[in-house]
Design an enzyme around this catalytic site. Structure first.
Site, short mmCIF file in Angstrom:
data_model
loop_
_atom_site.label_atom_id
_atom_site.label_comp_id
_atom_site.label_asym_id
_atom_site.label_seq_id
_atom_site.Cartn_x
_atom_site.Cartn_y
_atom_site.Cartn_z
N ASP A 1 0.84 -1.19 0.00
CA ASP A 1 0.00 0.00 0.00
C ASP A 1 0.89 1.26 0.00
OD1 ASP A 1 -2.41 1.43 0.24
OD2 ASP A 1 -2.36 1.38 2.43
N GLU B 1 -1.61 5.94 -8.71
CA GLU B 1 -2.57 6.94 -8.20
C GLU B 1 -2.43 8.26 -8.93
OE1 GLU B 1 -3.06 7.17 -3.96
OE2 GLU B 1 -3.78 9.23 -4.03
N GLY C 1 -7.82 8.46 7.10
CA GLY C 1 -7.91 8.73 8.53
C GLY C 1 -9.33 8.78 9.07
N ASP D 1 -8.56 0.97 6.41
CA ASP D 1 -7.60 0.74 7.49
C ASP D 1 -8.14 1.32 8.80
OD1 ASP D 1 -5.39 0.31 9.05
OD2 ASP D 1 -4.12 1.80 8.10
N THR D 2 -8.57 2.58 8.73
CA THR D 2 -9.05 3.27 9.94
C THR D 2 -10.15 2.48 10.65
OG1 THR D 2 -8.48 5.42 9.01
CG2 THR D 2 -10.18 5.41 10.72
P1 13P Z 1 -8.88 4.87 5.60
O1 13P Z 1 -7.99 5.73 6.44
O2 13P Z 1 -10.13 5.60 5.22
O3 13P Z 1 -9.17 3.56 6.24
O4 13P Z 1 -8.10 4.56 4.22
C1 13P Z 1 -7.12 3.57 4.19
C2 13P Z 1 -6.34 3.58 2.92
O5 13P Z 1 -6.67 4.22 1.94
C3 13P Z 1 -5.13 2.75 2.87
O6 13P Z 1 -4.42 2.94 1.69
O1 G3H Z 2 -3.20 5.01 3.74
C1 G3H Z 2 -2.50 4.70 4.69
C2 G3H Z 2 -2.84 3.51 5.49
O2 G3H Z 2 -3.91 3.76 6.36
C3 G3H Z 2 -1.63 2.98 6.20
O3 G3H Z 2 -1.26 3.80 7.25
O4 G3H Z 2 1.21 4.11 7.00
O5 G3H Z 2 0.09 4.37 9.24
O6 G3H Z 2 0.33 2.10 8.19
P1 G3H Z 2 0.18 3.59 7.95
ZN ZN Z 3 -4.51 4.92 0.95
#
Ligand code: 13P
Ligand code: G3H
Ligand code: ZN
Length: 310
Positions: free
Chosen positions: A82, A134, A179, A256-257
């Site tokens: 990612d 992206e 976030g 992720d959030t």
């Molecule tokens: P969120 O912070 O909305 O969960 O997005 C996560 C994300 O885009 C990871 O690449």
């Molecule tokens: O887009 C970012 C993801 O939420 C990953 O976050 O770099 O804190 O692991 P991180």
């Molecule tokens: Zn992202």
């Protein structure tokens, strides 16, 4: 029933008008929570690691966890980098068996983004690995670059970018952001479906990716706060908008959030109800169950990917 690329997943998702969930993993309990929900719904899934996750857990641990999850459940999994920042990070992931990588050149100029993405595509494709790129900038903090404004993806540029780079999927900016604090509390979120629609018309069959797509469920935030948390004014993307995007060209939705909040709520609840607890198996099991319930709901109500492994 294996570690796969996203090629087949996205083809089926596009045709079936659903999306595959891409969930960030940082430890064993997150992997298990996501994979258990995927297994229960017979759904394919993408497990993705940021470079911070790799720094935290170690790439070999993360890969071994994913291998164990597949061996244990038979779920189809793509292992994805990612927000890959550069060729060095991409090479490390490919060398360690990742099936998909993202090169995030969104903060570069259009020409520079094309150049770095093209280099990654050449390297990855030669090794059977697919590439997400992206175009456009999400508001908020993204890959250590912060912006207070969205720079929505320009459909003309999207067409030119995909043709010039040969990337396999494209993350676009249509109003989501990373976030837990995506919008001010009284703001009415609105995604730019007109941009998504235009890109879909101009690039028929091409898989689009949505980052920053956590819904930030107020009930989960309230659970965190009930047991001592202090998370104020959190706000995410409305579920019905994500579902609509999944029925269009969006084939991958990043979250992720929502997992972070779920894990935290589960752990806090255990400590709140049993302050004497110091057994990690107890509080981590509680966090893992919260993640499982959240991913189960995502698969059913947001992604629509139930039975995508048939
Ligand atoms: P969120 O912070 O909305 O969960 O997005 C996560 C994300 O885009 C990871 O690449
Ligand atoms: O887009 C970012 C993801 O939420 C990953 O976050 O770099 O804190 O692991 P991180
Ligand atoms: Zn992202």
């Amino acid at each position: 029933m294996a570690l796969v690329t996203t090629k087949e997943m996205f083809k089926k998702a596009y045709e079936g008008k659903y999306a595959i969930g891409a969930f960030n993993i940082n430890n064993m309990e997150i992997v298990q929570g996501v994979i258990n929900a995927a297994k229960a719904n017979n759904s394919a899934v993408i497990l993705q690691c940021s470079t911070s996750a790799i720094k935290f857990a170690g790439i070999k641990y993360l890969k071994a966890l994913v291998d164990a999850a597949i061996a244990d459940t038979g779920v189809d999994v793509a292992l994805h980098l990612d927000h890959g920042p550069n060729m060095e990070a991409i090479k490390e992931c490919i060398d360690n068996g990742f099936t998909s990588v993202m090169i995030d050149g969104s903060h570069y100029s259009f020409e520079e983004n094309i150049k770095v993405t093209k280099e990654v595509v050449e390297y990855a494709h030669a090794r059977g690995v697919v590439v997400e790129a992206e175009l456009g900038v999400l508001a908020g903090v993204e890959d250590e670059v912060s912006s207070d404004k969205h720079i929505y993806t320009d459909p003309d540029q999207a067409v030119e970018f995909v043709k010039a780079t040969g990337c396999d999927s494209l993350a676009i900016a249509i109003g989501t952001s990373h976030g837990a604090f995506k919008f001010p509390p009284d703001f009415k979120p609105q995604l730019r479906f007109d941009i998504l629609e235009e890109i879909q018309q101009r690039l028929p069959g091409y898989p689009i990716v949505l980052h920053g797509a956590s819904a930030v469920d107020p009930a989960v935030v309230a659970e965190c706060n009930k047991y001592g948390g202090k998370i104020a004014d959190a706000k995410g993307i409305p579920v019905e908008m994500l579902r609509k995007a999944a029925s269009m060209a969006v084939c991958k939705i990043n979250m992720d959030t929502d997992l972070r909040l779920g894990l935290t709520a589960g752990i806090r609840k255990t400590f709140g109800e049993d302050p004497a607890c110091f057994d990690p198996r107890k509080y981590m099991a509680s966090g893992r169950s919260s993640i499982e319930a959240i991913v189960d709901s995502k698969i059913k109500n947001v992604l629509g990917s139930v039975d995508s492994m048939k």
